[in-house]
Design a protein around this motif. Structure first.
Motif, short mmCIF file in Angstrom:
data_model
loop_
_atom_site.label_atom_id
_atom_site.label_comp_id
_atom_site.label_asym_id
_atom_site.label_seq_id
_atom_site.Cartn_x
_atom_site.Cartn_y
_atom_site.Cartn_z
N ASP A 123 27.56 30.83 -20.98
CA ASP A 123 27.41 32.18 -21.55
C ASP A 123 26.53 32.11 -22.80
O ASP A 123 26.18 31.03 -23.29
N SER A 162 30.13 35.65 -15.23
CA SER A 162 31.39 36.07 -14.60
C SER A 162 31.70 35.26 -13.35
O SER A 162 32.80 35.34 -12.80
N THR A 183 32.08 27.70 -24.03
CA THR A 183 32.00 29.13 -23.78
C THR A 183 32.59 29.91 -24.94
O THR A 183 33.39 29.39 -25.72
N THR A 216 32.83 33.85 -24.33
CA THR A 216 33.34 35.10 -23.75
C THR A 216 33.85 34.98 -22.32
O THR A 216 34.35 35.97 -21.78
N ILE A 217 33.71 33.84 -21.70
CA ILE A 217 34.17 33.72 -20.30
C ILE A 217 35.69 33.81 -20.25
O ILE A 217 36.40 33.22 -21.07
N SER A 218 36.19 34.54 -19.28
CA SER A 218 37.62 34.86 -19.21
C SER A 218 38.47 33.62 -18.92
O SER A 218 37.97 32.64 -18.34
N PRO A 219 39.75 33.64 -19.31
CA PRO A 219 40.63 32.51 -19.03
C PRO A 219 40.71 32.16 -17.54
O PRO A 219 40.84 30.98 -17.19
N GLN A 241 37.67 30.21 -16.86
CA GLN A 241 37.79 28.92 -17.55
C GLN A 241 38.61 27.92 -16.73
O GLN A 241 38.27 26.73 -16.66
#
Length: 295
Positions: A35, A78, A95, A97-100, A103
């Protein structure tokens, strides 16, 4: 400047996969940054990622430091390309902002450092400094983090000095919806709010924000603000569409901030980035206040 940066990073690119100067074999050598925030933070530490977010996607927001073309593209943040990351044998993934959920998928490839900048405790600027130091320690470059933070603080202080004669000290940052009726306000818990405080300005938005430092509001909410400068992010056609609607709106023309000619344009930038976002916003704030472009 960009040509010099390109030459510098192209040379580094040729060394990707080999130990970079200042690295030790016990630190990860092959680092992926899928990201923008992770990419700019790694670049600020003087390290070129082995795999990164796409350079076009990164550079279209004016994100700094400059990212050269030619680095393998990790895919959409995403939905990062796990096969590509495995192919390049990355040893660490960084990262912001990458979502859990994503991740956890990335952890199948390599350990993930999620820079914890945006959270409920609020001071994103201080947290970005702390997280930059944490990443630098993880990759064996603690001195690079301290140099970058010191240079950044000096840069902010110099800009604050240049703006010392600006009398209006309350600033609100927002992006306009194309319908001309709504806006996204970037306030407390954002890095921009922290930079404003560092420069002796005040975040003009008095409402609440989420953990990422923004909230959505109607244009009419500006009626209660009579002592701010409004900086409008330029999102291209959406902003031009909003401007056409607003210039024909009697409500807009009656707003105090409009009547006082305190609505200024500011170029787009990565608002959910890492610490280099602070330097970007410092420059754009200074330009907007010293060389105003009105909406």
């Amino acid at each position: 400047m960009q040509r010099r940066q390109l030459l510098k990073y192209t040379a580094l690119l040729l060394l990707t996969g080999l130990p970079q100067r200042g690295f030790s074999a016990r630190y990860p050598q092959r680092i992926a940054t899928p990201d923008r925030g992770g990419t700019q933070t790694l670049l600020a530490l003087g390290v070129l990622p082995t795999v990164s977010v796409g350079s076009d996607f990164y550079n279209e927001m004016g994100t700094t430091p400059f990212l050269p073309a030619g680095i393998p593209d990790a895919g959409d943040p995403s939905e990062p390309n796990l096969e590509l990351l495995k192919h390049y044998q990355v040893e660490l993934i960084v990262t912001v902002t990458i979502s859990p959920i994503i991740q956890r998928q990335l952890q199948r490839v390599a350990p993930v450092i999620a820079l914890d900048i945006y959270r409920d405790s609020g001071d994103a600027f201080a947290q970005a400094c702390d997280e930059t130091r944490r990443l630098a320690a993880r990759i064996g470059r603690p001195d690079a983090a301290e140099r970058y933070i010191q240079d950044l603080n000096n840069h902010i202080a110099a800009a604050a000095n240049n703006l010392r004669a600006v009398r209006q000290r309350k600033v609100m940052v927002a992006g306009l919806s194309s319908d001309g009726r709504h806006m996204t306000v970037y306030g407390r818990k954002s890095i921009m709010s922290g930079v404003l405080a560092q420069m002796g300005f005040e975040d003009g938005w008095q409402g609440s924000t989420n953990n990422f430092g923004f909230t959505n509001a109607g244009i009419e909410s500006l009626a209660s603000y009579d002592d701010i400068t409004l900086l409008v992010m330029d999102y291209g056609e959406d902003t031009r569409a909003a401007r056409r609607v607003l210039h024909a709106s009697p409500l807009w023309r009656l707003l105090p901030v409009v009547k006082q000619r305190r609505v200024l344009m500011i170029p787009r930038f990565e608002i959910f980035g890492g610490l280099p976002l602070a330097a970007e916003f410092t420059d754009k704030l200074q330009d907007a206040l010293l060389r105003p472009v009105y909406l």
